[in-house]
Design a protein around this motif. Structure first.
Motif, PDB file in Angstrom:
ATOM      1  N   LEU A 191       1.712   1.986  -6.309  1.00  0.00           N
ATOM      2  CA  LEU A 191       2.736   3.024  -6.229  1.00  0.00           C
ATOM      3  C   LEU A 191       2.190   4.347  -6.767  1.00  0.00           C
ATOM      4  CD1 LEU A 191       5.698   1.036  -7.833  1.00  0.00           C
ATOM      5  CD2 LEU A 191       5.508   1.648  -5.399  1.00  0.00           C
ATOM      6  N   GLY A 192       2.515   5.436  -6.087  1.00  0.00           N
ATOM      7  CA  GLY A 192       2.349   6.760  -6.680  1.00  0.00           C
ATOM      8  C   GLY A 192       3.722   7.199  -7.162  1.00  0.00           C
ATOM      9  N   ILE A 193       3.808   8.383  -7.707  1.00  0.00           N
ATOM     10  CA  ILE A 193       5.108   8.900  -8.153  1.00  0.00           C
ATOM     11  C   ILE A 193       5.234  10.347  -7.702  1.00  0.00           C
ATOM     12  CG2 ILE A 193       4.204   9.561 -10.438  1.00  0.00           C
ATOM     13  CD1 ILE A 193       6.953   8.755 -11.626  1.00  0.00           C
ATOM     14  N   GLY A 194       6.412  10.719  -7.241  1.00  0.00           N
ATOM     15  CA  GLY A 194       6.649  12.110  -6.850  1.00  0.00           C
ATOM     16  C   GLY A 194       6.932  12.958  -8.077  1.00  0.00           C
TER      17      GLY A 194
ATOM     18  N   ARG B 193       1.106  20.168   2.180  1.00  0.00           N
ATOM     19  CA  ARG B 193      -0.357  20.298   2.290  1.00  0.00           C
ATOM     20  C   ARG B 193      -0.943  19.405   3.375  1.00  0.00           C
ATOM     21  NH1 ARG B 193       0.816  16.766  -1.737  1.00  0.00           N
ATOM     22  NH2 ARG B 193      -0.653  15.093  -2.273  1.00  0.00           N
ATOM     23  N   PHE B 194      -0.215  18.373   3.778  1.00  0.00           N
ATOM     24  CA  PHE B 194      -0.716  17.494   4.836  1.00  0.00           C
ATOM     25  C   PHE B 194      -0.327  18.001   6.231  1.00  0.00           C
ATOM     26  CE2 PHE B 194      -0.017  14.502   1.187  1.00  0.00           C
ATOM     27  CZ  PHE B 194      -1.353  14.267   0.924  1.00  0.00           C
ATOM     28  N   PHE B 195       0.524  19.036   6.272  1.00  0.00           N
ATOM     29  CA  PHE B 195       1.045  19.555   7.543  1.00  0.00           C
ATOM     30  C   PHE B 195       0.681  21.040   7.640  1.00  0.00           C
ATOM     31  CE2 PHE B 195       3.491  15.842   6.544  1.00  0.00           C
ATOM     32  CZ  PHE B 195       3.862  15.281   7.757  1.00  0.00           C
TER      33      PHE B 195
ATOM     34  N   SER C  62       1.215  10.508  10.393  1.00  0.00           N
ATOM     35  CA  SER C  62       2.048   9.315  10.178  1.00  0.00           C
ATOM     36  C   SER C  62       1.347   8.436   9.154  1.00  0.00           C
ATOM     37  CB  SER C  62       2.248   8.541  11.480  1.00  0.00           C
ATOM     38  OG  SER C  62       1.089   7.778  11.777  1.00  0.00           O
ATOM     39  N   TYR C  63       2.116   7.757   8.340  1.00  0.00           N
ATOM     40  CA  TYR C  63       1.497   6.918   7.305  1.00  0.00           C
ATOM     41  C   TYR C  63       0.732   5.758   7.924  1.00  0.00           C
ATOM     42  CZ  TYR C  63       3.472   9.633   3.506  1.00  0.00           C
ATOM     43  OH  TYR C  63       3.753  10.638   2.616  1.00  0.00           O
ATOM     44  N   HIS C  64       1.136   5.366   9.116  1.00  0.00           N
ATOM     45  CA  HIS C  64       0.412   4.358   9.884  1.00  0.00           C
ATOM     46  C   HIS C  64      -1.041   4.821  10.094  1.00  0.00           C
ATOM     47  CE1 HIS C  64       0.439   1.160  13.034  1.00  0.00           C
ATOM     48  NE2 HIS C  64      -0.542   1.903  13.508  1.00  0.00           N
TER      49      HIS C  64
ATOM     50  N   LEU D  73       4.579   1.244   2.218  1.00  0.00           N
ATOM     51  CA  LEU D  73       5.834   1.516   1.523  1.00  0.00           C
ATOM     52  C   LEU D  73       6.838   2.263   2.381  1.00  0.00           C
ATOM     53  CD1 LEU D  73       4.978   2.965  -1.992  1.00  0.00           C
ATOM     54  CD2 LEU D  73       6.402   0.982  -1.502  1.00  0.00           C
ATOM     55  N   ASP D  74       6.325   3.173   3.208  1.00  0.00           N
ATOM     56  CA  ASP D  74       7.252   4.094   3.854  1.00  0.00           C
ATOM     57  C   ASP D  74       6.621   4.740   5.084  1.00  0.00           C
ATOM     58  OD1 ASP D  74       5.434   5.511   2.263  1.00  0.00           O
ATOM     59  OD2 ASP D  74       6.939   6.101   0.813  1.00  0.00           O
ATOM     60  N   GLU D  75       7.445   5.460   5.825  1.00  0.00           N
ATOM     61  CA  GLU D  75       6.967   6.141   7.036  1.00  0.00           C
ATOM     62  C   GLU D  75       7.911   7.296   7.365  1.00  0.00           C
ATOM     63  OE1 GLU D  75       4.880   7.427   9.038  1.00  0.00           O
ATOM     64  OE2 GLU D  75       4.011   5.529   9.716  1.00  0.00           O
TER      65      GLU D  75
ATOM     66  N   LEU E 243       0.829  -1.213   0.000  1.00  0.00           N
ATOM     67  CA  LEU E 243       0.000   0.000   0.000  1.00  0.00           C
ATOM     68  C   LEU E 243       0.861   1.259   0.000  1.00  0.00           C
ATOM     69  CD1 LEU E 243      -2.653  -1.061   2.682  1.00  0.00           C
ATOM     70  CD2 LEU E 243      -2.730  -1.403   0.188  1.00  0.00           C
ATOM     71  N   ALA E 244       0.449   2.223  -0.812  1.00  0.00           N
ATOM     72  CA  ALA E 244       1.089   3.543  -0.807  1.00  0.00           C
ATOM     73  C   ALA E 244       0.160   4.519  -0.088  1.00  0.00           C
ATOM     74  CB  ALA E 244       1.323   4.005  -2.240  1.00  0.00           C
ATOM     75  N   THR E 245       0.724   5.608   0.373  1.00  0.00           N
ATOM     76  CA  THR E 245      -0.092   6.690   0.940  1.00  0.00           C
ATOM     77  C   THR E 245      -0.040   7.882  -0.021  1.00  0.00           C
ATOM     78  OG1 THR E 245       1.833   7.133   2.278  1.00  0.00           O
ATOM     79  CG2 THR E 245       0.011   6.042   3.371  1.00  0.00           C
ATOM     80  N   GLY E 246      -0.390   9.063   0.451  1.00  0.00           N
ATOM     81  CA  GLY E 246      -0.449  10.229  -0.440  1.00  0.00           C
ATOM     82  C   GLY E 246      -1.824  10.319  -1.086  1.00  0.00           C
TER      83      GLY E 246
HETATM   84  C1  F6R Z   1       3.660   7.394  -0.415  1.00  0.00           C
HETATM   85  C2  F6R Z   1       4.784   7.310  -1.320  1.00  0.00           C
HETATM   86  C3  F6R Z   1       5.113   8.395  -2.294  1.00  0.00           C
HETATM   87  C4  F6R Z   1       3.894   8.999  -2.983  1.00  0.00           C
HETATM   88  C5  F6R Z   1       4.328  10.148  -3.889  1.00  0.00           C
HETATM   89  C6  F6R Z   1       3.156  10.782  -4.584  1.00  0.00           C
HETATM   90  O1  F6R Z   1       3.576   6.223   0.378  1.00  0.00           O
HETATM   91  O2  F6R Z   1       5.461   6.345  -1.272  1.00  0.00           O
HETATM   92  O3  F6R Z   1       5.990   7.891  -3.257  1.00  0.00           O
HETATM   93  O4  F6R Z   1       3.245   8.001  -3.725  1.00  0.00           O
HETATM   94  O5  F6R Z   1       4.993  11.097  -3.121  1.00  0.00           O
HETATM   95  O6  F6R Z   1       2.370  11.430  -3.621  1.00  0.00           O
HETATM   96  P1  F6R Z   1       0.903  11.934  -3.968  1.00  0.00           P
HETATM   97  O7  F6R Z   1       0.121  10.721  -4.292  1.00  0.00           O
HETATM   98  O8  F6R Z   1       0.415  12.589  -2.715  1.00  0.00           O
HETATM   99  O9  F6R Z   1       1.037  12.846  -5.123  1.00  0.00           O
END
Ligand code: F6R
Length: 259
Positions: free
Chosen positions: A130-133, A166-168, A78-80, A65-67, A33-36
């Motif tokens: 997965l999302g992408i930055g 934006r989350f903070f 927290s991603y948790h 994926l991450d924290e 699972l990804a967050t974001g």
């Molecule tokens: C989140 C993660 C990140 C996000 C990426 C995109 O668990 O691993 O790689 O997927 O930063 O973030 P959003 O979806 O918020 O644009």
């Protein structure tokens, strides 16, 4: 890589949910699972199918994926907490079936090793969202991450901290450090679903899919994986040079093949 260009973000969410549902209905499954913001529509779709379509996660496990480092699990950002609030609390995972990295671990290296061991003991991840930055990161593997990296601590780029502000309350409140599955870890999942929506992701998607495999764009490492589905809306696909080919290929794909 299979690149699937869909008209809207809702179509991306539905198609990703179809792939996850198919996996979960096949039997005990391990989900990544990804967050974001990106997967939220997919999670909403899966929650709907759980409530009205009998889709059960009782036999599934999940790995985040991450924290963020330094955020207690109970902290709302927290991603948790995020994955619980946005997804897992609304479906029927068994208690303790959803695993995350401990951002408060005194020894991050030991925590990373523990997590890798847990994924291996579960038999590996069947399907990874997965999302992408905007800088091409996946997980929090920022540019120049080793393409073979394992779970470890990373420092976020200024760009990523700005993107996540934006989350903070402000960008200054976004932690500097994270624990993230490495690109080598992520590439061991059996099926990768890379999702992207919106113009802001178009450049990163073009670099990841059509650029060279290079650490400057960590998501390009996915080109080395044998089973990747890239699900993008029109806006995120807008900088792909071979859009027509992808659309034509997907349009003529036999239905039995699935994703
Ligand atoms: C989140 C993660 C990140 C996000 C990426 C995109 O668990 O691993 O790689 O997927 O930063 O973030 P959003 O979806 O918020 O644009």
């Amino acid at each position: 890589m299979e690149i699937i260009i869909l008209p809207t973000a809702d179509d991306v969410a539905r198609t990703a949910a179809d792939a996850i549902e198919e996996q979960v209905r096949r039997g005990p499954s391990v989900l990544g699972l990804a967050t974001g913001s990106t997967p939220l529509g997919t999670y909403q779709e899966l929650i709907g199918r759980h409530r009205t379509g009998g889709l059960s996660f009782a036999q599934a496990q999940a790995f985040l994926l991450d924290e963020y480092v330094g955020l207690p699990a109970a902290y709302p950002q927290s991603y948790h907490s995020v994955i619980r609030d946005e997804f897992t609390i609304s479906v029927d995972f068994a208690p303790d079936a959803v695993h995350g990295l401990d951002g408060m671990a005194e020894d991050p290296e030991a925590e990373a090793a523990r997590y890798e061991g847990l994924i291996a003991a579960a038999g590996g991840v069947d399907i990874q969202i997965l999302g992408i930055g905007t800088d091409g990161h996946v997980g929090f593997n920022e540019p120049m991450s080793s393409l073979g990296s394992r779970t470890r601590i990373k420092t976020l780029t200024r760009q990523t901290r700005q993107d996540n502000a934006r989350f903070f309350d402000s960008a200054d409140d976004v932690p500097d450090h994270v624990l993230t599955q490495g690109l080598g870890t992520i590439r061991e999942a059996r099926h990768l679903l890379l999702l992207a929506m919106g113009e802001a992701k178009a450049e990163a998607i073009a670099a990841a899919v059509e650029g060279p495999v290079a650490a400057i764009c960590p998501a390009s490492a996915l080109q080395l994986h044998p089973h990747v589905s890239v699900l993008v809306d029109e806006a995120a696909a807008s900088r792909l040079a071979h859009r027509e080919y992808y659309t034509d290929t997907f349009g003529r794909k036999p239905a039995w093949q699935g994703l």
